[in-house]
Design a protein around this motif. Structure first.
Motif, PDB file in Angstrom:
ATOM      1  N   ARG A  70       2.118 -19.384   5.346  1.00 32.10           N
ATOM      2  CA  ARG A  70       2.171 -20.449   6.221  1.00 32.10           C
ATOM      3  C   ARG A  70       0.716 -20.591   6.417  1.00 32.10           C
ATOM      4  O   ARG A  70       0.065 -21.728   6.587  1.00 32.10           O
ATOM      5  N   PHE A 213      -0.513 -26.710  11.425  1.00 34.21           N
ATOM      6  CA  PHE A 213       0.641 -26.077  11.971  1.00 34.21           C
ATOM      7  C   PHE A 213       0.969 -24.655  11.090  1.00 34.21           C
ATOM      8  O   PHE A 213       1.844 -24.547  10.554  1.00 34.21           O
ATOM      9  N   GLY A 215       2.144 -22.263  13.432  1.00 32.42           N
ATOM     10  CA  GLY A 215       2.889 -21.366  14.519  1.00 32.42           C
ATOM     11  C   GLY A 215       2.151 -20.837  15.296  1.00 32.42           C
ATOM     12  O   GLY A 215       0.903 -20.836  15.500  1.00 32.42           O
ATOM     13  N   THR A 216       2.618 -19.730  15.980  1.00 32.03           N
ATOM     14  CA  THR A 216       1.890 -18.844  16.982  1.00 32.03           C
ATOM     15  C   THR A 216       1.954 -17.650  16.697  1.00 32.03           C
ATOM     16  O   THR A 216       1.147 -16.714  16.352  1.00 32.03           O
ATOM     17  N   TYR A 217       3.336 -16.863  16.613  1.00 28.22           N
ATOM     18  CA  TYR A 217       3.717 -15.630  16.670  1.00 28.22           C
ATOM     19  C   TYR A 217       3.129 -14.785  15.450  1.00 28.22           C
ATOM     20  O   TYR A 217       2.634 -13.668  15.492  1.00 28.22           O
ATOM     21  N   ASP A 222      -4.437 -16.548  14.538  1.00 32.77           N
ATOM     22  CA  ASP A 222      -4.370 -16.570  16.009  1.00 32.77           C
ATOM     23  C   ASP A 222      -4.524 -15.183  16.513  1.00 32.77           C
ATOM     24  O   ASP A 222      -5.265 -14.723  17.448  1.00 32.77           O
ATOM     25  N   PRO A 235      -2.329 -10.701  21.060  1.00 32.89           N
ATOM     26  CA  PRO A 235      -2.089 -11.976  21.947  1.00 32.89           C
ATOM     27  C   PRO A 235      -0.831 -11.663  22.722  1.00 32.89           C
ATOM     28  O   PRO A 235      -0.460 -11.994  23.796  1.00 32.89           O
ATOM     29  N   SER A 236       0.244 -10.866  22.172  1.00 36.39           N
ATOM     30  CA  SER A 236       1.421 -10.478  22.864  1.00 36.39           C
ATOM     31  C   SER A 236       1.537  -8.935  22.738  1.00 36.39           C
ATOM     32  O   SER A 236       0.924  -8.359  21.873  1.00 36.39           O
ATOM     33  N   THR A 237       2.668  -8.415  23.431  1.00 40.10           N
ATOM     34  CA  THR A 237       2.676  -6.792  23.584  1.00 40.10           C
ATOM     35  C   THR A 237       3.039  -6.106  22.174  1.00 40.10           C
ATOM     36  O   THR A 237       4.150  -6.705  21.815  1.00 40.10           O
TER      37      THR A 237
END
Lengths: 356, 356
Positions: A70, A213, A215-217, A222, A235-237
Motif C-alpha cells: 500500500r 493514501f 493509512g497510518t499504522y 510514517d 509513533p505508537s507504543t
C-alpha cells in the motif's frame, strides 16, 4: 505438557528467550527504548546483509506485507503468487484500492524469472511482490534470478516476503537489490509471534513519498520518519517484551554464526527430505525446495489428522496441508533453534506410529 | 534497576503477570488457541458490560482506532477532539481517504454534549469518535451524556477510545450504546504493550458490510468473520504471549472485583488531585477529571525534566506534558495494579526532591 511444534510457526522458543518476554517494562519514550531499538536495528542489518533502515511493527507479518504494497505502489503492483500467501498479498492490494495484477503458478511450482521478465517488460508496473518462501507449498523461489531480472528495469520497488525463511536462510538484501524484505518473529528467528520486521530502502522511501493514501499504522514512511526524527522510537507504543526478546535472540543468532545457522537449517531440511523420499514423495518442485519447511505428498493415503493426534500424545506436532491441500499433503517445519537430533527424533516417532 | 512507571503507559506489570508472557508456544490453529481466545472474550465481555463480540488485534491501540474509523464510516465521520489522541483519529481518517470533519475544543476542556448534538443534527455523519480518556490532557469526557445525544439519532456508529481508562473506570458498553470500545493492554489493564482490544456491535458489523475499501489487517469485519467461522481464531498469527498474560490478568481483575478496582482507581486519583491542588494547580477542567491520569499545571515553574531525572535515580518516573504542553504541565498516571501506598510513596518522594 509443552509440545514440540514442527508446524510452520509458531515454533518452540528456547526457555532463555521466553524469559526475556518477561522483562519489566520501560517507557517507550525513554532513552532506554531508543538504545534497545538501535541495538536491534544494527543486529538485523547484519542478519539481512543490508544498510537499509530496519522497521519493526507490532503486528503479524501480514501487517507489514499490507503496509509495503500500500505504501509503495504508485502505478501498479505485479503480485507473483505460488500459493496462499502470494494470494493474500493480492487481496491486500484489492482491499486497499491499490492497483495490482495477480500472476499465479500452480501450487508446488516456483515463480519463473522469465515470467517476471515478460510482466515487467510491459512497463505497467512499479512494484513487485514475491514470497521468498511460500509457507503453503514449501517453495523457495529463485530470488537471485528474479532479482537479476528486476535490476534490468528502472524504478521497480522489489518486495520480498521472507516470513518463513529469514533467519534460517541467507538472503543478501543489498546485493540482491531487495527494497523491502519482510519477516516476523515466530519462524526461523525462534521467537514468539507478535512482531514483524522489514528493511526499507532509499528507493522505497522515495516511492512512498509519492503515494497519497498510505493509512497510518501500517504506513512504512510514517514509521520511518518518526524513527529518524525521534532517535529510534515509534509513533505508537510497540511491544517492548518482543523487543527485549528479539535483541537477546539476535545475539544468540550472531553468536551461533550466520553461516553455521544457515548450514544447520540446510542439514535439517536434507534429513527431512531423505525421510520423505523414502516413505512418501515431496510435493514441491525439487529444484526449489525450502530449507525451513518441507511439504510432503501423502501418496500413502495415511490419515494425517490421526497421525498428528498420536504425535501430540507424544508431545510433538506437525501441520496438515494448507487449505485445499489438507490430507493430500502434510508439512514439517525445521526452523529456528531445533537441532538435527530434534528432527531425527520427530521422524523416528512418526516411523513408530506409522509402522515404517 | 527496575523503575516504577507513573507515566500514562506502559505501566509496571506485576511479576506473576510478566511471567505469563514467558508461557511456551502453542499453534494458533490449535484447539488450545480457540479455548484461550474464548476464555479471554468471556472475561472481557464482563469487564466491558457487553454482549458484543470481542476482537483482539496484535497492534497498539492506534491500530484498532484506525481500523474502526476506516471499517465503519460510510457517509462521513465526525471526530471530536480534546487533545492529541483525538487529533490522531482525524489523521487516520484523512490518510485513509475516509471523509471526516474535526471538531476541536481547547486543550484541558471536555467535549460538550451540546456540540455533539448540533453536529449530528446536520445529518451529515454516520460515525462519531471520542476519547473516553484523553491521555494528553487528563480529560475524561462525559460519555454518558454524549451517549444520550447519540441515541437520539439513527444509525450513528459510536466509537470510543478508552485506551487509557478501560479496566480502571466503569464503562457500560451496552447500556451506553457504544458500538466500538477500544483499549490496549499497557494501561489500566496492567499488561505489557503489544495488543489492542475492541468490542464490535451488531450495528458496527452491518455498517462495515457496506464499506468498500477496509484494508485487510485492521479490517474489523474481516477479523470478526474469521473469528466466527474458525471458532475464535484469527486470520493471521496473534501474539500468543499477550493472550496468555491477558487471560491470566483478567482473572486477577475479576477476582479483585470490578467495583473494588474502579474505587481503587478513584481513590488513587483523589490522592494525586489533593496533592496537586496543595502544591500546583490541576490543568484539566475540574468537572471532567480522569481517574487514571492527572495532568498538573506547572504554575511553580519547576524544571520538570530535572524533577524526573531525580525521580529516576530513586527508581520512579512520571511524564512531562504532551507536545506543546511540555514543561507547562506534567502528568502522573495512577492506573493498573498500583495501590494507594505506591502513589503516596511517589508523592512523598516528589515532595522531598522539591523541598515541599
Amino acid at each position: 505438557m509443552t509440545r514440540k511444534l514442527f508446524i510452520p510457526g509458531p515454533i518452540d522458543v528456547r526457555d532463555d528467550v521466553l524469559q526475556k518476554m518477561a522483562t519489566p517494562m520501560i517507557g517507550h519514550r525513554s532513552k532506554d527504548a531508543s538504545v534497545l531499538q538501535e541495538s536491534i536495528s544494527k543486529k538485523l542489518q547484519k542478519l539481512f546483509y543490508t544498510e537499509s533502515e530496519i522497521l519493526l511493527s507490532t503486528s503479524s507479518g501480514s501487517g507489514l506485507m499490507e503496509g509495503a504494497i500500500r505504501s509503495c505502489t504508485s502505478k501498479k503492483a505485479a503480485v507473483f503468487s505460488c500459493g496462499a500467501f502470494g494470494d493474500r498479498w493480492y487481496k491486500m492490494a484489492v482491499t486497499n484500492n491499490v492497483k495490482a495484477d495477480l500472476y499465479k503458478v500452480d501450487m508446488g511450482k516456483a515463480i519463473d524469472p522469465e515470467m517476471v521478465d515478460r510482466v515487467l517488460a510491459t512497463g505497467e508496473y512499479d512494484l513487485i511482490t514475491i514470497q521468498h518462501n511460500e509457507t503453503s507449498t514449501g517453495i523457495t523461489n529463485p530470488v537471485e534470478e528474479i532479482a537479476e531480472v528486476v535490476r534490468k528495469y528502472d524504478n521497480i520497488v522489489f518486495c520480498v516476503d521472507a516470513v518463513s525463511s529469514a533467519g534460517g536462510v541467507k538472503i543478501e538484501v543489498d546485493k540482491l537489490g531487495i527494497d523491502i524484505l519482510i519477516t516476523s518473529t515466530q519462524k526461523a528467528l525462534g521467537l514468539p509471534p507478535g512482531m514483524s520486521i522489514c528493511t526499507f530502502s532509499e528507493k522505497a522511501i522515495r516511492r512512498a513519498g509519492t503515494v497519497e493514501f498510505r493509512g497510518t499504522y501500517l504506513d512504512l514512511l510514517d514509521i520511518y520518519k518518526y524513527l529518524k526524527k525521534k532517535n529510534y522510537q515509534y509513533p505508537s507504543t510497540p511491544s517492548i517484551s518482543h523487543m527485549y526478546a528479539l535483541d537477546y535472540q539476535l545475539d544468540n543468532i550472531l553468536n551461533e554464526g550466520l553461516d553455521n545457522r544457515f548450514e544447520r537449517h540446510q542439514a535439517m531440511a536434507e534429513t527431512v527430505r531423505a525421510w520423505a523420499i523414502k516413505h512418501f514423495k515431496i510435493f514441491t518442485d525439487q529444484n526449489h525446495l525450502s530449507n525451513t519447511l518441507t511439504v510432503i505428498e501423502n501418496n500413502q493415503n495415511i490419515n494425517v489428522s490421526q497421525l498428528n493426534s498420536k504425535l501430540m500424545e507424544k508431545g510433538m506436532q506437525i501441520a496438515n496441508g494448507y487449505g485445499d491441500l489438507k490430507e493430500k499433503t502434510f508439512r514439517i517445519s525445521h526452523m529456528g533453534d531445533y537441532q538435527i537430533e530434534d528432527i531425527q527424533n520427530l521422524l523416528n516417532t512418526i516411523d513408530e506410529i506409522l509402522g515404517f
